[in-house]
Design an enzyme around this catalytic site. Structure first.
Site, PDB file in Angstrom:
ATOM      1  N   ASP A   8      78.524   8.125 109.610  1.00 13.95           N
ATOM      2  CA  ASP A   8      79.019   9.398 109.097  1.00 13.95           C
ATOM      3  C   ASP A   8      78.937  10.429 110.227  1.00 13.95           C
ATOM      4  O   ASP A   8      78.628  10.094 111.386  1.00 13.95           O
ATOM      5  CB  ASP A   8      78.288   9.810 107.803  1.00 13.95           C
ATOM      6  CG  ASP A   8      76.896  10.391 108.027  1.00 13.95           C
ATOM      7  OD1 ASP A   8      76.412  10.395 109.184  1.00 13.95           O
ATOM      8  OD2 ASP A   8      76.274  10.837 107.047  1.00 13.95           O
ATOM      9  N   HIS A   9      79.200  11.691 109.888  1.00 10.35           N
ATOM     10  CA  HIS A   9      79.241  12.758 110.900  1.00 10.35           C
ATOM     11  C   HIS A   9      77.875  13.015 111.540  1.00 10.35           C
ATOM     12  O   HIS A   9      77.789  13.662 112.566  1.00 10.35           O
ATOM     13  CB  HIS A   9      79.764  14.046 110.249  1.00 10.35           C
ATOM     14  CG  HIS A   9      78.985  14.405 109.014  1.00 10.35           C
ATOM     15  ND1 HIS A   9      79.177  13.748 107.805  1.00 10.35           N
ATOM     16  CD2 HIS A   9      77.988  15.296 108.800  1.00 10.35           C
ATOM     17  CE1 HIS A   9      78.341  14.238 106.907  1.00 10.35           C
ATOM     18  NE2 HIS A   9      77.604  15.168 107.492  1.00 10.35           N
ATOM     19  N   CYS A  65      73.799   6.920 109.784  1.00 12.32           N
ATOM     20  CA  CYS A  65      73.986   8.269 109.256  1.00 12.32           C
ATOM     21  C   CYS A  65      72.887   9.128 109.888  1.00 12.32           C
ATOM     22  O   CYS A  65      72.241   8.684 110.844  1.00 12.32           O
ATOM     23  CB  CYS A  65      73.976   8.297 107.724  1.00 12.32           C
ATOM     24  SG  CYS A  65      72.396   7.925 106.940  1.00 12.32           S
ATOM     25  N   GLY A  66      72.684  10.336 109.395  1.00 11.65           N
ATOM     26  CA  GLY A  66      71.719  11.224 110.037  1.00 11.65           C
ATOM     27  C   GLY A  66      70.336  10.600 110.131  1.00 11.65           C
ATOM     28  O   GLY A  66      69.720  10.544 111.197  1.00 11.65           O
ATOM     29  N   THR A  67      69.835  10.141 109.000  1.00 13.04           N
ATOM     30  CA  THR A  67      68.515   9.502 108.976  1.00 13.04           C
ATOM     31  C   THR A  67      68.604   7.981 108.979  1.00 13.04           C
ATOM     32  O   THR A  67      67.609   7.305 109.248  1.00 13.04           O
ATOM     33  CB  THR A  67      67.758   9.890 107.689  1.00 13.04           C
ATOM     34  OG1 THR A  67      68.573   9.497 106.565  1.00 13.04           O
ATOM     35  CG2 THR A  67      67.489  11.387 107.626  1.00 13.04           C
ATOM     36  N   ILE A  69      68.871   6.557 106.221  1.00 12.53           N
ATOM     37  CA  ILE A  69      68.342   6.224 104.887  1.00 12.53           C
ATOM     38  C   ILE A  69      69.467   6.074 103.857  1.00 12.53           C
ATOM     39  O   ILE A  69      69.587   5.045 103.184  1.00 12.53           O
ATOM     40  CB  ILE A  69      67.322   7.291 104.412  1.00 12.53           C
ATOM     41  CG1 ILE A  69      66.102   7.308 105.337  1.00 12.53           C
ATOM     42  CG2 ILE A  69      66.901   7.016 102.970  1.00 12.53           C
ATOM     43  CD1 ILE A  69      65.138   8.471 105.079  1.00 12.53           C
ATOM     44  N   GLY A  70      70.288   7.113 103.738  1.00  8.55           N
ATOM     45  CA  GLY A  70      71.334   7.081 102.707  1.00  8.55           C
ATOM     46  C   GLY A  70      72.268   5.902 102.884  1.00  8.55           C
ATOM     47  O   GLY A  70      72.597   5.187 101.920  1.00  8.55           O
ATOM     48  N   HIS A  98      62.564 -12.825 109.846  1.00 14.90           N
ATOM     49  CA  HIS A  98      62.019 -13.116 108.513  1.00 14.90           C
ATOM     50  C   HIS A  98      62.979 -12.794 107.377  1.00 14.90           C
ATOM     51  O   HIS A  98      62.933 -13.437 106.335  1.00 14.90           O
ATOM     52  CB  HIS A  98      60.719 -12.327 108.290  1.00 14.90           C
ATOM     53  CG  HIS A  98      59.567 -12.835 109.117  1.00 14.90           C
ATOM     54  ND1 HIS A  98      58.287 -12.380 108.975  1.00 14.90           N
ATOM     55  CD2 HIS A  98      59.525 -13.778 110.109  1.00 14.90           C
ATOM     56  CE1 HIS A  98      57.479 -13.012 109.832  1.00 14.90           C
ATOM     57  NE2 HIS A  98      58.222 -13.857 110.545  1.00 14.90           N
ATOM     58  N   HIS A 133      60.738 -18.496 105.064  1.00 19.04           N
ATOM     59  CA  HIS A 133      61.516 -17.260 104.932  1.00 19.04           C
ATOM     60  C   HIS A 133      62.849 -17.508 104.237  1.00 19.04           C
ATOM     61  O   HIS A 133      63.399 -16.623 103.592  1.00 19.04           O
ATOM     62  CB  HIS A 133      61.719 -16.628 106.311  1.00 19.04           C
ATOM     63  CG  HIS A 133      60.420 -16.356 107.002  1.00 19.04           C
ATOM     64  ND1 HIS A 133      59.493 -15.470 106.503  1.00 19.04           N
ATOM     65  CD2 HIS A 133      59.871 -16.900 108.112  1.00 19.04           C
ATOM     66  CE1 HIS A 133      58.429 -15.467 107.285  1.00 19.04           C
ATOM     67  NE2 HIS A 133      58.627 -16.328 108.272  1.00 19.04           N
TER      68      HIS A 133
HETATM   69  C1  RB5 Z   1      74.510  14.098 106.040  1.00 20.33           C
HETATM   70  O1  RB5 Z   1      74.273  15.446 106.287  1.00 20.33           O
HETATM   71  C2  RB5 Z   1      73.202  13.365 105.860  1.00 20.33           C
HETATM   72  O2  RB5 Z   1      72.738  13.590 104.561  1.00 20.33           O
HETATM   73  C3  RB5 Z   1      73.396  11.895 106.107  1.00 20.33           C
HETATM   74  O3  RB5 Z   1      73.854  11.701 107.396  1.00 20.33           O
HETATM   75  C4  RB5 Z   1      72.174  11.015 105.972  1.00 20.33           C
HETATM   76  O4  RB5 Z   1      71.113  11.493 106.709  1.00 20.33           O
HETATM   77  C5  RB5 Z   1      71.788  10.666 104.598  1.00 20.33           C
HETATM   78  O5  RB5 Z   1      70.867   9.870 104.339  1.00 20.33           O
END
Ligand code: RB5
Length: 146
Positions: A8-9, A65-67, A69-70, A98, A133
């Protein structure tokens, strides 16, 4: 090996450095975007990348993505995907050895290009150990049908 990559951005710059490392490893790269700073929704990118892994069009994927995580949460909702969010190399190695992870997730606002490069090199050179595994990964995949 063909690798599909998408971000993503929040991870445009890191995606470019990851692509360089993948090219150095001799991988064929399919970049499904995003390509600009315009805001996009990471589940849409996860769907594009993981769709190609599940269909067999690509062997493995990288989602960013940024983290991280999403997009990793979204990727793991897709049947057939075992996505590992990694921010150091030990996890990247274990994710392959594993867990037989088929998608790597990275955070563009978390990692610098050097560490991300080491993680990518580790993830794409480590093989699955199989054995006990294999049984555990089989149980993970069976959860998709419960
Ligand atoms: C986008 O601003 C941000 O929420 C996305 O890149 C990510 O970090 C979500 O988990």
């Amino acid at each position: 090996m063909k690798i599909v990559v998408g971000c993503d951005h929040g991870a445009l710059a890191l995606k470019e450095s990851v692509k360089k490392v993948l090219a150095e490893l001799g991988m064929e790269i399919d970049d499904v975007g995003t390509y600009t700073e315009d805001s996009v929704d990471y589940p849409d990118i996860a769907e594009k990348v993981c769709g190609k892994v599940v269909s067999g069009e690509a062997e493995r994927g990288v989602v960013l993505c940024g983290t991280g995580i999403g997009i990793s949460i979204a990727a793991n909702k897709i049947k057939g995907i075992r996505c590992a969010l990694c921010s150091e190399t030990y996890s990247a190695r274990m994710a392959r050895a594993h867990n037989d992870a088929n998608v790597l997730a990275l955070g563009g606002r978390v990692l610098g290009p050097e560490l991300a490069g080491d993680i990518v090199r580790t993830f794409f050179t480590q093989g699955f150990e199989g054995g006990r595994h294999e049984r555990r990964v089989g149980k993970i995949m069976a959860l998709e049908n419960k």
